[in-house]
Write a protein that holds these residues in place. Sequence first.
Motif, PDB file in Angstrom:
ATOM      1  N   ALA A  52       8.681   9.768 -10.583  1.00  0.00           N
ATOM      2  CA  ALA A  52       9.585   8.734 -10.113  1.00  0.00           C
ATOM      3  C   ALA A  52       9.624   8.425  -8.606  1.00  0.00           C
ATOM      4  O   ALA A  52       9.485   7.265  -8.235  1.00  0.00           O
ATOM      5  CB  ALA A  52      10.997   9.336 -10.265  1.00  0.00           C
ATOM      6  N   GLU A  53       8.786   9.395  -7.941  1.00  0.00           N
ATOM      7  CA  GLU A  53       8.769   8.979  -6.295  1.00  0.00           C
ATOM      8  C   GLU A  53       7.657   8.128  -6.181  1.00  0.00           C
ATOM      9  O   GLU A  53       7.608   7.334  -5.366  1.00  0.00           O
ATOM     10  CB  GLU A  53       8.338  10.263  -5.745  1.00  0.00           C
ATOM     11  N   LEU A  54       6.561   8.017  -7.187  1.00  0.00           N
ATOM     12  CA  LEU A  54       5.473   6.979  -7.244  1.00  0.00           C
ATOM     13  C   LEU A  54       6.078   5.629  -7.402  1.00  0.00           C
ATOM     14  O   LEU A  54       5.469   4.502  -6.828  1.00  0.00           O
ATOM     15  CB  LEU A  54       4.432   7.150  -8.141  1.00  0.00           C
ATOM     16  N   VAL A  55       6.739   5.590  -8.237  1.00  0.00           N
ATOM     17  CA  VAL A  55       7.463   4.266  -8.522  1.00  0.00           C
ATOM     18  C   VAL A  55       8.336   3.805  -7.426  1.00  0.00           C
ATOM     19  O   VAL A  55       8.298   2.380  -7.155  1.00  0.00           O
ATOM     20  CB  VAL A  55       8.431   4.201  -9.962  1.00  0.00           C
ATOM     21  N   TYR A  56       9.193   4.601  -7.180  1.00  0.00           N
ATOM     22  CA  TYR A  56      10.178   4.041  -5.816  1.00  0.00           C
ATOM     23  C   TYR A  56       9.194   3.823  -4.617  1.00  0.00           C
ATOM     24  O   TYR A  56       9.515   2.657  -3.968  1.00  0.00           O
ATOM     25  CB  TYR A  56      10.995   5.435  -5.343  1.00  0.00           C
ATOM     26  N   ASP A  57       8.077   4.472  -4.481  1.00  0.00           N
ATOM     27  CA  ASP A  57       7.368   4.288  -3.372  1.00  0.00           C
ATOM     28  C   ASP A  57       6.474   2.894  -3.592  1.00  0.00           C
ATOM     29  O   ASP A  57       6.699   1.946  -2.605  1.00  0.00           O
ATOM     30  CB  ASP A  57       5.799   4.968  -3.051  1.00  0.00           C
ATOM     31  N   PHE A  58       6.087   2.331  -4.765  1.00  0.00           N
ATOM     32  CA  PHE A  58       5.873   0.858  -4.837  1.00  0.00           C
ATOM     33  C   PHE A  58       6.883   0.059  -4.522  1.00  0.00           C
ATOM     34  O   PHE A  58       6.422  -1.140  -3.908  1.00  0.00           O
ATOM     35  CB  PHE A  58       5.260   0.698  -6.508  1.00  0.00           C
ATOM     36  N   LEU A  59       8.112   0.055  -4.948  1.00  0.00           N
ATOM     37  CA  LEU A  59       9.086  -0.904  -4.823  1.00  0.00           C
ATOM     38  C   LEU A  59       9.449  -0.685  -3.347  1.00  0.00           C
ATOM     39  O   LEU A  59       9.893  -1.987  -2.741  1.00  0.00           O
ATOM     40  CB  LEU A  59      10.215  -0.349  -5.502  1.00  0.00           C
ATOM     41  N   TYR A  60       9.530   0.319  -2.612  1.00  0.00           N
ATOM     42  CA  TYR A  60       9.901   0.308  -1.327  1.00  0.00           C
ATOM     43  C   TYR A  60       8.968  -0.123  -0.335  1.00  0.00           C
ATOM     44  O   TYR A  60       9.246  -1.024   0.585  1.00  0.00           O
ATOM     45  CB  TYR A  60       9.878   1.711  -0.827  1.00  0.00           C
ATOM     46  N   ARG A  61       7.623  -0.103  -0.531  1.00  0.00           N
ATOM     47  CA  ARG A  61       6.632  -0.669   0.333  1.00  0.00           C
ATOM     48  C   ARG A  61       6.369  -2.109  -0.088  1.00  0.00           C
ATOM     49  O   ARG A  61       5.154  -2.616  -0.307  1.00  0.00           O
ATOM     50  CB  ARG A  61       5.179   0.168   0.063  1.00  0.00           C
ATOM     51  N   VAL A  62       7.512  -2.797   0.193  1.00  0.00           N
ATOM     52  CA  VAL A  62       7.304  -4.332  -0.046  1.00  0.00           C
ATOM     53  C   VAL A  62       6.589  -4.996   0.894  1.00  0.00           C
ATOM     54  O   VAL A  62       6.192  -6.221   0.246  1.00  0.00           O
ATOM     55  CB  VAL A  62       9.064  -4.804   0.145  1.00  0.00           C
ATOM     56  N   ALA A  63       6.051  -4.596   1.809  1.00  0.00           N
ATOM     57  CA  ALA A  63       5.233  -5.144   2.775  1.00  0.00           C
ATOM     58  C   ALA A  63       3.686  -5.251   2.067  1.00  0.00           C
ATOM     59  O   ALA A  63       2.812  -6.395   2.465  1.00  0.00           O
ATOM     60  CB  ALA A  63       4.902  -4.581   4.250  1.00  0.00           C
ATOM     61  N   ASP A  64       3.612  -4.489   1.175  1.00  0.00           N
ATOM     62  CA  ASP A  64       2.173  -4.401   0.526  1.00  0.00           C
ATOM     63  C   ASP A  64       2.234  -5.380  -0.677  1.00  0.00           C
ATOM     64  O   ASP A  64       1.245  -5.709  -1.298  1.00  0.00           O
ATOM     65  CB  ASP A  64       1.967  -3.059  -0.091  1.00  0.00           C
ATOM     66  N   TRP A  65       3.317  -6.046  -0.987  1.00  0.00           N
ATOM     67  CA  TRP A  65       3.428  -6.943  -2.259  1.00  0.00           C
ATOM     68  C   TRP A  65       2.485  -8.072  -2.279  1.00  0.00           C
ATOM     69  O   TRP A  65       2.196  -8.413  -3.338  1.00  0.00           O
ATOM     70  CB  TRP A  65       4.881  -7.183  -2.427  1.00  0.00           C
TER      71      TRP A  65
END
Length: 318
Positions: free
Chosen positions: A171-184
């Motif tokens: 779950a922490e990997l998924v959340y990290d992807f969603l949180y790091r919106v600057a990388d989108w």
Amino acid sequence: MTAERMHTTAHHVDVAAPAGVVYGLIADTPSWPRYFPPNVHVEQLEFDGVSERLRMWATANGRIRSWTSSRQLSPRDRRIVFRQDTPAAPVRSMLGTWSVDAVDAHTSRLTLLHDFTVEGDDPGDTAWVEQALDTNSRIQLSSLRKIAESWQRLDELVLTFEDSVRVRGGAELVYDFLYRVADWPERVPHVARLDLTEDQPGVQVVSMDTTTADGSTHTTKSVRVCFPHAGRIVYKQTVTPALMTAHTGEWSVVPDETGVSVVSQHSVMLRAEAVEAVLGPGASVSDARRYVREALGRNSLTTLELARRHAESAVRML
């Protein structure tokens, strides 16, 4: 040392809608971000049908402010009394009342009163609070009047839906992807540009250019409030595409014994008067509902799928 002076503001609006309709809108705090432009997010912490505690995030003079409030609801009197439990500086205390009076069966008068004190009674801070209250109260009452006067169409104009995927990863990997919106912009194909400001930890202000299926680009601005321990990111678009008057949403990461569910929720208020201008002559609100559902759902599923790949790829590399 003298006590801070109590300051009072009062705002009124006449609404061409029944008093019960107007009261229902101000009582429904979880929906406020969809109804009121300054409100970003509301967490209902406690509610027993009469008393409630809320954690609220809203814009005030261009800043994102957060506080907790207690409210006492009186449906029979159509009156709600509120008090901020933990005001945001420079406010020392804030309380007030919403009240709805029936003018006749089809018309109401809504009154919003605020009483507040400011730390040290500083004149500059007092002026800042008065300006923020005046601006936000006028916007809230104007928006509420417009929504209340369209109450018979609200079910048609409000669109709420969700999409989800299953992930075989942390779950922490998924959340990290969603949180790091600057990388989108490098990770998410439909994101062409993104600017991020995070002056307060977990409160993100985002400006984003998104490419649509027909190749056009539109710009949105959002405020995102992040709850890492709960696996949630809630957001509100403060600048929306032409078809919407409001768009709120939530990304949630829900682990269980077999993996993780990642859910994207959307709640939209459609702008009826823009439908034909955007979708063409003869287009209806039903067409707009279908168009928005498909467009937002397509982008959400793309992002969810990329989050899944990110999490599962990291797991395979371990």
